[in-house]
Design an enzyme around this catalytic site. Structure first.
Site, PDB file in Angstrom:
ATOM      1  N   LEU A  12      28.940  41.365  36.900  1.00 29.38           N
ATOM      2  CA  LEU A  12      28.972  41.520  35.424  1.00 29.38           C
ATOM      3  C   LEU A  12      27.674  41.124  34.626  1.00 29.38           C
ATOM      4  CD1 LEU A  12      31.293  42.266  33.294  1.00 29.38           C
ATOM      5  CD2 LEU A  12      31.920  39.724  33.148  1.00 29.38           C
ATOM      6  N   ALA A  59      29.904  32.302  37.744  1.00 31.07           N
ATOM      7  CA  ALA A  59      31.347  32.108  38.208  1.00 31.07           C
ATOM      8  C   ALA A  59      31.619  31.864  39.707  1.00 31.07           C
ATOM      9  CB  ALA A  59      32.295  33.051  37.510  1.00 31.07           C
ATOM     10  N   TYR A  60      32.399  31.064  40.091  1.00 34.03           N
ATOM     11  CA  TYR A  60      32.751  31.110  41.614  1.00 34.03           C
ATOM     12  C   TYR A  60      34.003  32.025  41.800  1.00 34.03           C
ATOM     13  CZ  TYR A  60      33.573  29.314  46.237  1.00 34.03           C
ATOM     14  OH  TYR A  60      33.810  29.127  47.485  1.00 34.03           O
ATOM     15  N   THR A  61      33.690  33.283  42.624  1.00 30.53           N
ATOM     16  CA  THR A  61      34.798  34.149  42.403  1.00 30.53           C
ATOM     17  C   THR A  61      35.347  34.402  43.845  1.00 30.53           C
ATOM     18  OG1 THR A  61      32.947  36.043  42.864  1.00 30.53           O
ATOM     19  CG2 THR A  61      33.780  35.551  40.561  1.00 30.53           C
ATOM     20  N   THR A 100      40.356  35.292  34.114  1.00 27.20           N
ATOM     21  CA  THR A 100      41.053  36.265  35.149  1.00 27.20           C
ATOM     22  C   THR A 100      42.384  36.383  34.954  1.00 27.20           C
ATOM     23  OG1 THR A 100      41.449  36.341  37.723  1.00 27.20           O
ATOM     24  CG2 THR A 100      41.253  33.928  36.467  1.00 27.20           C
ATOM     25  N   ASP A 101      42.841  37.602  35.559  1.00 24.32           N
ATOM     26  CA  ASP A 101      44.406  37.650  35.596  1.00 24.32           C
ATOM     27  C   ASP A 101      45.018  36.751  36.541  1.00 24.32           C
ATOM     28  OD1 ASP A 101      42.981  39.002  37.512  1.00 24.32           O
ATOM     29  OD2 ASP A 101      44.335  40.379  38.158  1.00 24.32           O
ATOM     30  N   TYR A 124      41.376  28.997  42.829  1.00 25.82           N
ATOM     31  CA  TYR A 124      40.397  29.910  41.803  1.00 25.82           C
ATOM     32  C   TYR A 124      41.143  30.028  40.325  1.00 25.82           C
ATOM     33  CZ  TYR A 124      38.496  34.341  39.899  1.00 25.82           C
ATOM     34  OH  TYR A 124      37.979  35.316  39.119  1.00 25.82           O
ATOM     35  N   LYS A 128      39.652  28.545  36.651  1.00 23.80           N
ATOM     36  CA  LYS A 128      39.320  29.635  35.526  1.00 23.80           C
ATOM     37  C   LYS A 128      40.176  29.451  34.493  1.00 23.80           C
ATOM     38  CE  LYS A 128      36.513  32.658  35.742  1.00 23.80           C
ATOM     39  NZ  LYS A 128      35.192  32.531  35.357  1.00 23.80           N
ATOM     40  N   TRP A 149      40.720  42.690  38.586  1.00 31.10           N
ATOM     41  CA  TRP A 149      40.252  43.802  39.653  1.00 31.10           C
ATOM     42  C   TRP A 149      38.876  44.306  39.182  1.00 31.10           C
ATOM     43  CZ3 TRP A 149      44.867  46.519  41.955  1.00 31.10           C
ATOM     44  CH2 TRP A 149      45.790  45.763  42.490  1.00 31.10           C
TER      45      TRP A 149
END
Length: 285
Positions: A12, A59-61, A100-101, A124, A128, A149
């Site tokens: 991103l 971010a840590y994703t 995030t969703d 996670y 967030k 996603w």
């Protein structure tokens, strides 16, 4: 306008850096160039630049790894978000944070809007959500966007992983009991840029529209890239994953809609554009 992009090497952050180049006075930082956990250094850098907007893409994703690296996930997604938000406040800058969703548990089975109560079921998602809280608490001039996603040409994501696996294997097994919305990085960037120009504040859902599951999305990827591979549906509990995922995490861009600001396309249209633009590059990776 001066804009700082943090996490500029992520998928991103890279898209923002590319899009904003030549539009604004742009300052981009990767993790190695500016560690958001080093509060004093973040403050020093922000005071040196005096930005109008700070876009926090750091971010840590890694959803599964977050279950075992809980401290690191909270450090980056929560404490890092707090540091960036307060540092931006000190120099009177707007802060943009991405959530995030996965802040939702998936029980609702209908699209989630901004007024639905979050209930994350993974480290996670929890980290967030707390990042949202800390960002809001430490800077009233905040823009918080929940996305879902995510995929793009830079960095690691589901689309590129499926293409890689398809080249290596004759058939793929993909879960069909998780429903969400694939979202193109460029669409998120365009929507954010509009909100920044409008000086919008607060929480928005920002995903492409419509819904699918990972299995159907994988089939579409294989079809669009013209790879002759079988894709077989499986259930989530057949996979050795550490983190729980919401079975349904479709986001409704409700506030964008009622404020007449929504420019997010359907996920199919966005994905078709992505493939048309990057097909050769995707096949050669």
């Amino acid at each position: 306008m001066k804009i700082i992009v943090l996490g500029a090497n992520g998928q991103l952050g890279w898209e923002y850096s590319k899009f904003l180049n030549n539009k604004v006075e742009l300052f981009t930082f990767s993790h190695s160039e500016l560690d958001i956990l080093n509060f004093k250094e973040v403050i020093r850098k922000f005071e040196e630049i005096t930005p109008d907007v700070v876009i926090n893409c750091a971010a840590y994703t890694k959803v599964d790894q977050a279950e075992e690296n809980k401290h690191l996930a909270y450090q980056i997604n929560t404490i890092g978000a707090k540091n960036v938000s307060f540092a931006a406040f000190k120099v009177r800058a707007k802060v943009v944070y991405f959530s995030t969703d996965y802040v939702f548990d998936g029980i609702k089975k209908l699209s989630y809007n901004e007024f639905d109560k979050p209930n994350p079921i993974s480290v996670y998602g929890k980290s967030k959500l707390l990042g949202e809280v800390y960002t809001r608490k430490h800077n009233p001039n905040n823009l918080i966007l929940r996305i879902s996603w995510l995929y793009g040409i830079h960095g690691s994501n589901f689309v590129k992983n499926i293409i890689k696996l398809a080249k290596e294997k004759g058939k793929l097994k993909v879960v069909n009991d998780q429903v969400g919305t694939p979202t193109y990085t460029l669409d998120v960037v365009r929507q954010t840029w509009q909100l920044i120009q409008d000086d919008s504040v607060g929480l928005y859902h920002c995903s492409n529209t419509g819904q699918t599951n990972w299995f159907e999305f994988a089939k579409k990827i294989i079809e669009q890239i013209n790879l002759n591979r079988r894709v077989l549906p499986i259930k989530t509990d057949e996979l050795p994953v550490l983190a729980k995922r919401p079975s349904f995490s479709v986001l409704e861009n409700y506030l964008l809609e009622i404020e007449n600001k929504n420019i997010m396309r359907s996920w199919e249209e966005a994905f078709n554009d992505f493939v048309n633009k990057y097909k050769k590059e995707l096949l050669n990776k």
